[in-house]
Design an enzyme around this catalytic site. Structure first.
Site, short mmCIF file in Angstrom:
data_model
loop_
_atom_site.label_atom_id
_atom_site.label_comp_id
_atom_site.label_asym_id
_atom_site.label_seq_id
_atom_site.Cartn_x
_atom_site.Cartn_y
_atom_site.Cartn_z
CG HIS A 145 31.05 67.71 -46.43
ND1 HIS A 145 31.08 66.44 -45.90
CD2 HIS A 145 30.59 67.58 -47.70
CE1 HIS A 145 30.65 65.58 -46.82
NE2 HIS A 145 30.36 66.25 -47.92
CG ASP A 226 37.10 69.77 -45.91
OD1 ASP A 226 37.64 69.37 -46.96
OD2 ASP A 226 35.89 69.60 -45.67
CD GLN A 229 34.06 70.81 -53.26
OE1 GLN A 229 34.39 71.06 -54.42
NE2 GLN A 229 33.23 69.82 -52.97
CE LYS A 252 34.63 66.01 -52.66
NZ LYS A 252 33.21 65.92 -52.95
CB CYS A 392 27.27 66.41 -46.95
SG CYS A 392 26.97 64.81 -47.69
#
Ligand code: PMP
Length: 447
Positions: A145, A226, A229, A252, A392
């Site tokens: 991202h 990261d 997700q 999220k 992104c």
């Protein structure tokens, strides 16, 4: 209380507020942001109605209560990701700010020094320790991202460090750890990778990546994951992962916008120079210098997002009440269903690894008939909310040979009926565009 706050069908809604275009809203954009359960919205309202007060500073009861609620939210995050200590959890505005915090701080040449140290600062010897400077290397992947690319580009241009990329070709069909050979060297001071790709749906093999980096990078190399997700969808145990930092966004995972977190190893956090200066992050302030508090206060200058943190705490309680493992199992099945149904639609290419690979419950795809942006607009008319664009991830799209893709992403509140409605609307839209191309209106099927 599982009441969702975004209206789905809106009989009494003349203005079409809440999406759905007067139809049942099929929301397939949770990878961008999830819906918020009523308990989260109620927690925000309750905070403003009954607790509103600034944290940490007041002697009065309200301030103590809001401080307790804010700090309890930190405890909830800490236990949700199995942190050793609450002091390892820094609240940020989101994952993006968490990565910027790390990238900015590691490039600075003043040491905070465990509650002491000075703002005037002891320069960290470039090339040693965790500091990143000229000649050092940072490694990310081409599939990241933008928020896990641009802060490192900025760090590189500020410090003279070199930013290197694992090519998308070694990731697109599953992360090939062999691709790290030659890219992870003794100059590598930091590796930052996503846990789950927001485009490919791949679940990266963190254990193998960590093992490779620990044996081949600089002795003090740091690893950032990261987990935007993954945290909302699967059990995350920061101790088991073996990385140094994990970042995620609250919005999220059923939480409000404006809140996310950085988890970091305490020893590392307490050796990092502050990212922002201001109230709360200090130990002592003199006219010519300041000393800094320890983590997490060190990185939370100013009035923090109190209500948002409390809302995130409520979101974690909500997810816990369902069970993150149940969420994961349910989504795995629904995600497979989505992929199978999509691949049965002629002219659709799903990006990412083949069926049978562990994947997140999202599919980015392109079609042979319609541009992703037009597809998004037409599906919206059918009450189906998907995302279209580069998500992104421009370098990844470029490497795959596309400028854009469409993406349908699921969360635990989605159902097979949602997927069926989406596929039906997609079929209709593709039929309509094909009929335009052939000039045959009879095949339109109505879009
Ligand atoms: N990384 C990944 C993999 C993401 O999917 C996102 C959000 N789309 C981010 C980072 C950035 O998160 P935020 O915008 O909430 O800071």
């Amino acid at each position: 209380d599982g009441r969702m706050t975004t209206s789905s069908s809106s009989d009494d809604d003349d203005n079409d507020v809440g999406g759905g275009r007067g139809k049942r809203l099929v929301y397939l954009d949770s990878a961008a942001t999830s819906h918020k359960p009523a308990v989260v919205v109620d927690a925000l309202t309750r905070y403003y109605e009954t607790l509103n007060s600034n944290v940490h500073r007041g002697a009065h009861a309200l301030s103590r209560e809001s401080t307790d609620a804010y700090e309890r939210a930190r405890d909830k995050v800490a236990s949700f990701v199995n942190a050793h200590s609450r002091d390892e959890v820094v609240f940020t505005s989101g994952a993006t700010e968490a990565i910027n915090l790390v990238a900015t701080s590691l490039g600075r040449t003043t040491r905070g020094g465990g509650g002491g140290g000075g703002g005037g600062g002891t320069p960290i010897d470039p090339g040693t320790g965790w500091h990143i400077g000229e000649g050092d290397e940072v490694l990310v992947t081409e599939a990241e991202h933008h928020s896990n690319i641009v802060p490192w580009q900025m760090l590189a241009s500020r410090t003279g460090a070199t930013l290197r990329y694992v090519p998308a070709s070694s990731i697109a069909d599953g992360f090939d750890v062999g691709a790290l050979e030659g890219l992870v060297t003794r100059r590598t001071k930091l590796v930052s990778v996503q846990h789950v790709s927001n485009v490919l749906g791949t679940v990266n093999p963190v254990e193998a990546i960590v093992e490779y980096v620990r044996s081949n990078a600089a002795p003090d190399a740091l690893i950032l994951l990261d987990a935007c997700q993954s945290v909302p969808h699967m059990r995350i145990d920061v101790r088991a992962l073996g990385v140094d930092f994990v970042v995620a966004s609250g919005h999220k995972m059923c939480g409000p916008t404006g809140i996310g977190f950085l988890w970091g190893r305490e020893e590392v956090l307490n050796s990092m120079p502050p990212y922002k200066g201001g109230g709360e992050m200090i130990d002592e302030v003199y006219m010519d210098r300041s000393t800094y508090a320890r983590s997490p206060a060190r990185f939370e200058a100013g009035t923090p997002p109190i209500a948002q943190a409390i809302g995130l705490g409520a979101a974690i309680d909500y997810i816990d009440s369902i069970g993150i493992d149940r969420i994961h199992d349910y989504e795995s099945e629904l995600g497979d269903y989505l992929r199978r149904r999509l691949e049965d639609v002629g002219g659709v290419t799903v990006l990412g690894p083949p069926v049978g690979t562990e994947r997140a419950a999202l599919c980015a795809f392109v079609t042979d008939a319609v541009h992703p942006s037009d597809l998004g607009t037409f599906l919206d008319l059918e009450g189906v909310a998907i995302r279209s664009g580069h998500h992104c991830c421009q370098p990844l799209h470029r490497a795959l040979g596309y400028s854009h893709s469409a993406r349908a992403s699921l969360y635990f509140y989605n159902t097979k009926e949602d997927v069926d409605d989406f596929v039906r609307a997609l079929d209709n839209t593709l039929g309509f565009f094909r009929s335009l191309a052939t000039g045959n209106d009879d095949e339109s099927g109505g879009a």
